[in-house]
Design a protein around this motif. Structure first.
Motif, mmCIF file in Angstrom:
data_model
loop_
_atom_site.group_PDB
_atom_site.id
_atom_site.type_symbol
_atom_site.label_atom_id
_atom_site.label_comp_id
_atom_site.label_asym_id
_atom_site.label_seq_id
_atom_site.Cartn_x
_atom_site.Cartn_y
_atom_site.Cartn_z
ATOM 1 N N THR A 175 0.838 -1.204 0.000
ATOM 2 C CA THR A 175 0.000 0.000 0.000
ATOM 3 C C THR A 175 0.869 1.247 0.000
ATOM 4 O O THR A 175 2.042 1.222 0.399
ATOM 5 C CB THR A 175 -0.925 0.053 1.231
ATOM 6 O OG1 THR A 175 -0.134 0.190 2.423
ATOM 7 C CG2 THR A 175 -1.775 -1.206 1.331
ATOM 8 N N SER A 181 -11.560 -4.120 -2.240
ATOM 9 C CA SER A 181 -10.554 -5.024 -2.786
ATOM 10 C C SER A 181 -9.216 -4.309 -2.720
ATOM 11 O O SER A 181 -9.154 -3.102 -2.463
ATOM 12 C CB SER A 181 -10.881 -5.415 -4.239
ATOM 13 O OG SER A 181 -10.887 -4.263 -5.073
ATOM 14 N N GLY A 182 -8.160 -5.073 -2.924
ATOM 15 C CA GLY A 182 -6.827 -4.501 -2.853
ATOM 16 C C GLY A 182 -6.158 -4.791 -1.529
ATOM 17 O O GLY A 182 -6.797 -5.249 -0.568
ATOM 18 N N PRO A 183 -4.837 -4.530 -1.442
ATOM 19 C CA PRO A 183 -4.081 -4.888 -0.233
ATOM 20 C C PRO A 183 -4.603 -4.267 1.058
ATOM 21 O O PRO A 183 -4.657 -4.941 2.091
ATOM 22 C CB PRO A 183 -2.664 -4.382 -0.554
ATOM 23 C CG PRO A 183 -2.594 -4.355 -2.044
ATOM 24 C CD PRO A 183 -3.973 -3.999 -2.503
ATOM 25 N N TRP A 188 -7.635 -3.289 1.875
ATOM 26 C CA TRP A 188 -8.879 -3.950 2.271
ATOM 27 C C TRP A 188 -8.612 -5.382 2.723
ATOM 28 O O TRP A 188 -9.054 -5.786 3.796
ATOM 29 C CB TRP A 188 -9.876 -3.948 1.117
ATOM 30 C CG TRP A 188 -11.146 -4.687 1.443
ATOM 31 C CD1 TRP A 188 -11.462 -5.979 1.115
ATOM 32 C CD2 TRP A 188 -12.252 -4.192 2.202
ATOM 33 N NE1 TRP A 188 -12.693 -6.310 1.621
ATOM 34 C CE2 TRP A 188 -13.205 -5.230 2.292
ATOM 35 C CE3 TRP A 188 -12.531 -2.971 2.815
ATOM 36 C CZ2 TRP A 188 -14.412 -5.074 2.964
ATOM 37 C CZ3 TRP A 188 -13.736 -2.830 3.485
ATOM 38 C CH2 TRP A 188 -14.664 -3.875 3.553
ATOM 39 N N ASP A 189 -7.888 -6.128 1.917
ATOM 40 C CA ASP A 189 -7.698 -7.551 2.190
ATOM 41 C C ASP A 189 -6.889 -7.807 3.460
ATOM 42 O O ASP A 189 -7.153 -8.778 4.181
ATOM 43 C CB ASP A 189 -6.987 -8.226 1.009
ATOM 44 C CG ASP A 189 -7.812 -8.201 -0.269
ATOM 45 O OD1 ASP A 189 -9.043 -8.046 -0.168
ATOM 46 O OD2 ASP A 189 -7.226 -8.315 -1.364
ATOM 47 N N ARG A 240 -13.517 1.193 -1.510
ATOM 48 C CA ARG A 240 -13.196 0.053 -2.369
ATOM 49 C C ARG A 240 -12.982 -1.190 -1.512
ATOM 50 O O ARG A 240 -12.217 -1.162 -0.545
ATOM 51 C CB ARG A 240 -11.932 0.369 -3.167
ATOM 52 C CG ARG A 240 -11.488 -0.727 -4.110
ATOM 53 C CD ARG A 240 -10.151 -0.362 -4.726
ATOM 54 N NE ARG A 240 -9.631 -1.438 -5.556
ATOM 55 C CZ ARG A 240 -8.391 -1.526 -5.985
ATOM 56 N NH1 ARG A 240 -7.514 -0.577 -5.648
ATOM 57 N NH2 ARG A 240 -7.996 -2.533 -6.731
ATOM 58 N N ASP A 248 -3.602 5.333 -0.463
ATOM 59 C CA ASP A 248 -4.601 4.272 -0.248
ATOM 60 C C ASP A 248 -5.400 4.524 1.037
ATOM 61 O O ASP A 248 -6.556 4.101 1.151
ATOM 62 C CB ASP A 248 -3.927 2.906 -0.158
ATOM 63 C CG ASP A 248 -3.310 2.479 -1.481
ATOM 64 O OD1 ASP A 248 -3.938 2.718 -2.522
ATOM 65 O OD2 ASP A 248 -2.196 1.916 -1.454
#
Length: 414
Positions: free
Chosen positions: A124, A151-153, A155-156, A149, A128
């Motif tokens: 990130t 999705s993406g690092p 969030w995950d 959002r 972000d």
């Protein structure tokens, strides 16, 4: 003034403590043989340990919980790191040591930590984290997925696991307003408000037993009995019918029972109807010295590992997908993940699986709208519980806050 409180979970206990501290006579009635509600501890035969019904933690910024603990003289019974730090390991990483990272917010409210690669989520960048700013003020009926959002690092590896634990609801479909309240009360205030604190040695020793001792020292009466019905005359509650007989009341009454019980006692009361499960697993093995007190796990069904002095415990939130799995199979699967996360070679130790199928109210927009306020149409009857309209998801902080709110109203309107 005499105040009756029905239910000795954390909501009822916090209401009782608030009123007793103000000099009122409290009569606390609980149908179960022990106080604490879902926040309870017990001697477990399979593991030979005293374990908690579930793994609960509070944050240093949970003001209601901190005030409650201070009043009952138990501030030293929750412990955690001196600075906010959240360790994670990703089981899907090809090499476990490369899947380990720590998110470490700085203590102040200005989030300079997002500019430090060693303190933020791998993969990130500073921009972000604008997602966190978007969660500070959200539309009333929006879901988290409507705002940021999913999705993406970031969030995950951070937002989804942390929010899942706080909301006990898949975060993407959860209420953005409830999520905003969590973020504003913790990360938005800086790392000093985000230190994770765990009860030691047990939940009961931190939150329940000291409260009961405090109440007794203030002359409160604590009775084991079940409320069967409420006697309401017009706009006022006049009697309480217990299983062993009725009792007239003249002062305020606080109903601090689970939502379904409250709906039975008060026909027509609107309450939440959807609840999500939490699974806790306890393994009778002392953690290795290198184990962090709390470890977030990515890439498995294990979500958080808690390292207690005498055991390793695991939490799986919003566990709808695995709550019906065979207990032995679940224990074996989770232990394999724990061993991988902590680099252990020990075989499956003695274990216990605790399934709370209706652990908390689903933190959705629809269910949040069904949560009633503390005040009722009956002038001297008030509601408390993490399922009432606290502005927070169903958490320890929310439960304690609800008790304080009910106690405040009871004193003001008596």
């Amino acid at each position: 003034m005499t105040v009756h409180i029905i239910g000795a979970g954390l909501a009822g206990l916090s209401a009782a403590v608030e009123l007793a501290a103000a000099g009122h006579h409290v009569i606390l009635s609980e149908s179960a043989p022990q106080a604490g509600g879902r926040c309870r501890s017990y001697a477990d035969a399979p593991t030979g340990l005293t374990i908690d019904n579930g793994n609960h933690l509070v944050l240093s910024g949970n003001d209601a919980a901190m005030a409650y603990l201070a009043t009952i003289g138990a501030s030293d019974r929750v412990r955690g790191p001196e600075r906010a730090a959240f360790a994670f390991v990703d089981l899907k990483s090809a090499r476990p040591e490369k899947g380990a990272f720590t998110v470490a917010p700085n203590s102040g409210a200005v989030p300079w930590w997002i500019f430090s690669p060693s303190r933020r989520v791998p993969g990130t960048g500073p921009l972000d984290y604008l997602a966190l700013a978007k969660l500070l003020r959200t539309p009333a009926k929006a879901t988290v997925g409507d705002v940021v959002r999913t999705s993406g690092p970031l969030w995950d590896k951070l937002l989804e696991p942390v929010l899942l634990a706080a909301l006990n609801t898949p975060p993407a479909v959860a209420s953005a307003a409830l999520t905003s309240a969590v973020v504003r009360g913790s990360l938005a205030r800086g790392g000093a408000a985000c230190r994770p604190l765990i009860a030691h040695p047990t939940l009961a020793a931190a939150f329940v037993d000291p409260a009961l001792a405090y109440l007794r020292s203030k002359g409160a009466e604590i009775r084991t009995r079940r409320l069967a019905a409420l006697g309401i005359d017009g706009k006022r509650l006049t009697s309480l019918a217990f299983a062993d007989g009725s009792e007239g009341v003249d002062g305020p009454v606080i109903l601090a029972v689970p939502a379904p019980v409250a709906a039975t006692l008060l026909p027509g009361l609107r309450v939440p109807t959807e609840f999500n499960p939490i699974i806790s697993l306890h393994f009778a093995l002392r953690p290795p010295p290198s184990a962090p007190a709390i470890l977030g796990v990515l890439g498995g069904i294990t979500e958080w590992i808690f390292a207690f002095p005498d055991r390793l415990s695991v939490t799986i939130s919003a566990a709808n997908g695995v709550v019906d799995r065979d207990r032995a199979d679940l224990a074996a699967t989770v232990w394999a993940e724990v061993a991988a996360a902590l680099d252990l070679t020990a075989p499956l130790p003695a274990w216990q699986v605790v399934k709370e199928r209706r652990a908390t109210v689903a933190a959705t927009v629809e269910q949040d709208a069904l949560r009633p306020p503390a005040a009722t149409a009956t002038r001297n009857l008030f509601l408390a519980g993490d399922w009432t309209q606290t502005g927070l998801p169903s958490t320890i902080e929310g439960a304690i806050r609800s008790g304080v709110t009910a106690a405040t109203l009871a004193q003001a309107k008596s």
